[in-house]
Scaffold this active site. Structure first.
Site, PDB file in Angstrom:
ATOM      1  N   CYS A 147     -68.012  68.400   0.986  1.00 20.21           N
ATOM      2  CA  CYS A 147     -67.089  69.554  -0.035  1.00 20.21           C
ATOM      3  C   CYS A 147     -66.441  68.259  -1.049  1.00 20.21           C
ATOM      4  O   CYS A 147     -66.724  69.095  -2.440  1.00 20.21           O
ATOM      5  CB  CYS A 147     -66.334  70.244   0.816  1.00 20.21           C
ATOM      6  SG  CYS A 147     -64.422  69.478   1.068  1.00 20.21           S
ATOM      7  N   ASN A 148     -66.270  67.044  -1.209  1.00 21.28           N
ATOM      8  CA  ASN A 148     -65.383  66.201  -2.191  1.00 21.28           C
ATOM      9  C   ASN A 148     -66.523  65.554  -2.621  1.00 21.28           C
ATOM     10  O   ASN A 148     -66.737  64.933  -3.695  1.00 21.28           O
ATOM     11  CB  ASN A 148     -64.810  65.692  -1.516  1.00 21.28           C
ATOM     12  CG  ASN A 148     -63.138  66.862  -1.418  1.00 21.28           C
ATOM     13  OD1 ASN A 148     -63.212  67.699  -2.363  1.00 21.28           O
ATOM     14  ND2 ASN A 148     -62.723  66.577  -0.768  1.00 21.28           N
ATOM     15  N   SER A 206     -60.482  59.750  -0.649  1.00 22.44           N
ATOM     16  CA  SER A 206     -60.219  60.919  -0.960  1.00 22.44           C
ATOM     17  C   SER A 206     -58.725  61.632  -1.895  1.00 22.44           C
ATOM     18  O   SER A 206     -58.107  60.815  -2.163  1.00 22.44           O
ATOM     19  CB  SER A 206     -59.205  61.070   0.615  1.00 22.44           C
ATOM     20  OG  SER A 206     -60.741  60.532   1.465  1.00 22.44           O
ATOM     21  N   GLY A 212     -58.232  61.143   6.900  1.00 24.98           N
ATOM     22  CA  GLY A 212     -59.101  60.804   8.566  1.00 24.98           C
ATOM     23  C   GLY A 212     -60.273  62.211   8.529  1.00 24.98           C
ATOM     24  O   GLY A 212     -61.208  61.323   9.300  1.00 24.98           O
ATOM     25  N   GLY A 288     -46.288  84.995   5.592  1.00 24.57           N
ATOM     26  CA  GLY A 288     -47.668  84.678   3.902  1.00 24.57           C
ATOM     27  C   GLY A 288     -48.682  84.338   5.101  1.00 24.57           C
ATOM     28  O   GLY A 288     -48.440  83.324   5.546  1.00 24.57           O
ATOM     29  N   ALA A 289     -49.674  84.811   4.573  1.00 23.85           N
ATOM     30  CA  ALA A 289     -51.490  83.909   4.865  1.00 23.85           C
ATOM     31  C   ALA A 289     -52.386  83.532   3.738  1.00 23.85           C
ATOM     32  O   ALA A 289     -53.565  83.666   3.603  1.00 23.85           O
ATOM     33  CB  ALA A 289     -51.949  84.937   5.866  1.00 23.85           C
ATOM     34  N   MET A 292     -51.041  78.592   0.675  1.00 24.20           N
ATOM     35  CA  MET A 292     -50.109  77.335   1.740  1.00 24.20           C
ATOM     36  C   MET A 292     -50.136  78.291   3.200  1.00 24.20           C
ATOM     37  O   MET A 292     -49.332  76.786   3.424  1.00 24.20           O
ATOM     38  CB  MET A 292     -48.664  77.669   0.766  1.00 24.20           C
ATOM     39  CG  MET A 292     -48.870  77.471  -1.322  1.00 24.20           C
ATOM     40  SD  MET A 292     -49.327  75.526  -1.080  1.00 24.20           S
ATOM     41  CE  MET A 292     -48.058  74.818  -0.379  1.00 24.20           C
ATOM     42  N   GLY A 293     -49.770  79.336   3.273  1.00 22.07           N
ATOM     43  CA  GLY A 293     -49.435  79.808   4.567  1.00 22.07           C
ATOM     44  C   GLY A 293     -50.257  79.003   5.251  1.00 22.07           C
ATOM     45  O   GLY A 293     -50.620  78.954   6.484  1.00 22.07           O
TER      46      GLY A 293
END
Length: 548
Positions: A147-148, A206, A212, A288-289, A292-293
């Site tokens: 993805c990066n 990274s 990892g 909270g989802a 951050m959650g």
């Protein structure tokens, strides 16, 4: 005047060098152009010379002494590529050793929109390797697509031509124009390419220093590449060495230890405050989802938590997280049940966008106490801004409150520690890069070893035939076998010394330079250099394959 496209195409023709002397300080030298027509080469083919000082570093190089070298390209229409190769100088490719090259785009150099178009699914890596190795100047290849980052590692017979071919292939497969790719790509060669992959594997490249996941992705490249034609000795050796480097860096520096994000620091802090014996049984509540959650939930799972309650306005986000994290019991509760959920929790993480506090002193002091087995204190880890837990909650004797500022100190300390460890890791990578370079350089002796053995075998067989013919036809099979064994034994004993001096595996005190000197000496003494150069053989095979 621009150079013809023959410069960039595979084996567009023979190269000649015309040296022009000029005064570098002359004001007209940068704008004047030299154009010659009708010049006949020794091959009797039409050639063109074009030179523009200080315009294009790739086609024109000015030395410190003020010498400009112009490349002269044979008109590709006058002869086939293979004919031009046959007519070229015999040492055309012996002067250029195959190079390890990485052509890549990463989160540091390219936007996500571009990386998405370039991404290659893991199932397609073998196909990509095959297509890359079908290019004229690419011998081996590997794809590292995450993805990066999207990085292609190749062994190229020619650096310039190889990079051009791979870039065009990337453009063709992604639909991104070559010019746009060139703006965002990075190119590294040989030692720099090796060091880059080692840094990637160690987590130094990274976004989160030392993470990892990338090491597992490098391992997957080797796993997928096994048995794929084109994932050859050099590239597979490079990636296997990179895996060893990644493991060594993490073992010797412990660079992955310590949280470096707010969400991971929140989980780490909670576990630090809980008795170690209660880590597996402590009741976790996440309020909270959102982004951050979700990260808090993931870090809890990474630390071994298999059950938690998540309070959110809607169930859709919680369901998506539950589906993503298989094997973890995530219980959804609506926001209206927040206080009752907090009463049943030992640790409460808050990460909502609420502008008003969700917990005040009146709410918390009425909650039942937690068991002594988990420390007797209810922990509130508030990573929201504005805060979800009022400062007044700290006055409750059975509660402890930690906010973002408390976590930032943990993160900052861990980041400084990781930076120190990164410097230690660089020393390891430098050492390992030298070892890999020595291993790859030692491969240069392999063709000489094979040629020397073949040379000795030809002589042995010829002399054995002469000997047996003189002995007559009535000799027994046992005698023939004895004479054959004798000849083999003599040859092997004679070759033992030279072969030992052609091997440089670190088992003795001989340096690589000495080994390569021995190789060149044996090549001269036994005339082994008269064979067709290895590069020429490879390029001929490439051209013939592509002409079928």
């Amino acid at each position: 005047m621009s150079f013809s496209s023959g410069f960039a195409t595979a084996l567009a023709g023979s190269r000649m060098e015309t040296t022009l002397f000029f005064n570098p300080s002359s004001s007209s030298s940068s704008s004047s152009a030299l154009f010659m027509k009708g010049v006949q080469s020794q091959l009797g083919q039409q050639i063109r010379v074009a030179c523009k000082p200080n315009r294009n570093e790739r086609n024109l190089q000015q030395s410190r002494r003020g010498v400009v070298r112009c490349e002269v390209a044979v008109d590709p229409s006058s002869a086939s590529a293979l004919e031009q190769l046959k007519a070229s100088a015999p040492d055309r490719y012996t002067k250029e050793r195959s190079s390890i090259v990485v052509i890549g785009l990463s989160v540091h150099t390219a936007p996500v929109e571009m990386r998405e178009k370039l991404a290659i699914p893991e199932a397609e890596w073998p196909r990509a390797i095959g297509e890359l190795c079908n290019l004229n100047h690419i011998e081996e290849a590997a794809v590292l697509s995450t993805c990066n980052r999207m990085e292609i590692y190749v062994v190229a017979l020619s650096q310039h031509r190889g990079v051009k071919e791979v870039t065009e292939w990337m453009s063709k497969t992604s639909g991104i124009p070559v010019a746009e790719l060139c703006e965002h790509r990075f190119l590294l060669y040989n030692k720099d390419a090796t060091q880059h992959l080692f840094e990637v594997s160690a987590g130094l490249d990274s976004l989160v220093l030392g993470e990892g996941q990338i090491l597992a992705q490098v391992k997957q490249v080797v796993k997928v590449g096994q048995g794929v034609v084109g994932f050859g000795r050099n590239i597979s050796g490079l990636f296997k060495h990179a895996i060893s480097v990644g493991k060594r860096v993490r073992t010797e520096t412990n660079i992955a230890a310590g949280a470096v994000s707010v969400s991971s620091a929140a989980v780490e802090l909670a576990l630090m405050k809980l008795p170690e014996s209660s880590h597996a049984t402590a009741r976790m509540l996440v309020i909270g989802a959102g982004k951050m959650g979700k990260l808090v939930i993931k870090h809890l799972v990474a630390k071994g938590c298999t059950k938690m309650v998540v309070v959110n306005r809607s169930e859709e986000r919680v369901a998506a997280i539950r589906e993503e994290l298989n094997g973890v019991e995530i219980i959804y509760k609506p926001l209206s049940e927040m206080l009752s959920c907090a009463a049943d929790a030992d640790v409460v993480f808050t990460s909502t966008a609420s502008e008003a506090p969700l917990f005040l002193k009146d709410h918390v002091q009425d909650l039942p106490p937690v068991e002594a087995a988990v420390g007797g204190l209810r922990l509130f880890i508030d990573i929201s801004v504005p805060r979800n837990v009022g400062s007044c909650v700290a006055d409750v004797e059975t509660a402890r409150v930690y906010n973002v500022d408390d976590l930032k100190e943990v993160v900052a300390a861990n980041k400084e520690d990781r930076l120190r460890k990164a410097m230690e890791a660089q020393a390891i990578i430098t050492e390992e890069s030298k070892q890999f370079a020595a291993w790859r350089d030692s491969l240069e002796t392999v063709p000489t070893i094979k040629k020397l053995r073949a040379y000795a075998e030809r002589i042995r067989v010829a002399e054995l035939d002469k000997c047996l013919s003189k002995m007559g036809d009535d000799i027994s099979k046992k005698t023939r076998r004895a004479v054959d064994d004798l000849s083999r034994g003599i040859v092997n004993k004679l070759l033992h010394g030279p072969m030992q001096h052609l091997r440089c595996d670190g088992s003795d005190s001989r340096t690589l330079d000495e080994t390569l000197e021995n190789m060149h000496a044996l090549n001269r003494m036994f005339g082994l250099e008269t064979d067709t150069s290895l590069f020429e053989q490879k390029v001929r095979a490439k051209i013939e394959q592509n002409q079928k």
